[in-house]
Write an enzyme that holds these catalytic residues in place. Structure first.
Site, PDB file in Angstrom:
ATOM      1  CG  ASP A  74      40.719  35.854  42.774  1.00  0.00           C
ATOM      2  OD1 ASP A  74      41.022  36.544  41.779  1.00  0.00           O
ATOM      3  OD2 ASP A  74      41.428  35.770  43.792  1.00  0.00           O
ATOM      4  CE  LYS A  76      44.860  36.770  41.842  1.00  0.00           C
ATOM      5  NZ  LYS A  76      43.950  35.864  42.605  1.00  0.00           N
ATOM      6  CB  THR A 129      47.842  42.113  48.479  1.00  0.00           C
ATOM      7  OG1 THR A 129      47.265  40.817  48.562  1.00  0.00           O
ATOM      8  CG2 THR A 129      46.828  43.100  47.915  1.00  0.00           C
TER       9      THR A 129
END
Length: 242
Positions: A74, A76, A129
């Site tokens: 992860d 990004k 989120t």
């Protein structure tokens, strides 16, 4: 890579659900190793993010792959096209299963080209989120979070990405846009009765799968549990209710 291909590539075990991804949200590789050992075969798919990457997590990711586990890196990524492409090329060589790219069209196209022919599933990060409408507005976007998610999902589909990262609340609408073959990976998953922490757009495991998610990322409810293996199995049981 499609959802079906990801699941076919997962290690087989009656003890785990290949749709569950445990977020290794711990500060050191030693703690990550201990956690993976405690979880055992209750989960076989792990997410490694910034915290662990900057503590030696990349060699650890290779070790996880060598042990037969799946790895979601992860990172990004977002940068100029060439930088994104060169980074993705090296990540392909690591053999990990998933990698996140911020859902900006040029970055996604560069990543897709760099990963062409590999088994790496590129995931487009739509809206984090931890962000709600006020956060998105403060960042300078005129769209509501849900609208921004759907626009970026369509752009990811058109760029040839392998999947989307979004909140479970948006999974149903995203699935309608991207179709049945792209992965929809949802963080912010909290088992029934669990504390939401810093997540603002959350669902239970069964709710998220019913909404269209293909994979669920669960971090603290497993990592902070007194018995991580039991916590992972309880989440797997909730997932079976979809």
């Amino acid at each position: 890579m499609s959802v079906a291909a990801l699941e076919q590539g997962s290690p087989s075990s009656s003890q785990h659900d290949p749709r569950l991804i445990v977020g290794l949200d711990v500060p050191t590789v030693a703690e990550a190793e201990a956690l993976v050992n405690r979880i055992g075969d209750a989960a076989m798919f792990y997410k490694i993010g910034y915290q662990l990457v900057f503590a030696g997590g990349l060699p650890f990711a290779r070790e996880l792959k060598a042990s037969g586990r799946n790895v979601f890196l992860d990172m990004k990524l977002l940068d100029i096209d060439n930088t994104v492409a060169k980074g993705v090329e090296n990540i392909v060589e690591m053999g990990v299963d998933m990698l996140t790219i911020h859902a900006y069209p040029k970055a996604m196209r560069a990543a897709v080209e760099a990963a062409k022919g590999s088994n790496l599933c590129l995931l487009a990060v739509t809206v984090l989120t931890s962000m709600d409408a006020a956060d998105v507005a403060e960042a300078g976007y005129a769209l509501a979070p849900e609208e921004l998610v759907l626009r970026r999902a369509a752009q990811a589909r058109d760029a040839g990405m392998g999947g989307i990262v979004c909140a479970a609340a948006e999974a149903k609408a995203v699935r309608e846009i991207v179709g049945p073959d792209m992965a929809i990976v949802t963080p912010g998953i909290r088992p029934a009765g669990a504390d939401h922490g810093d997540q603002k757009r959350v669902m239970t495991p069964a709710q998220a799968l019913a909404a269209g998610s293909s994979h669920l990322v669960v971090g603290r409810p497993v990592c902070k549990a007194s018995d991580p293996a039991s916590a992972a199995r309880a989440i797997t049981a909730e997932m079976a209710q979809d």
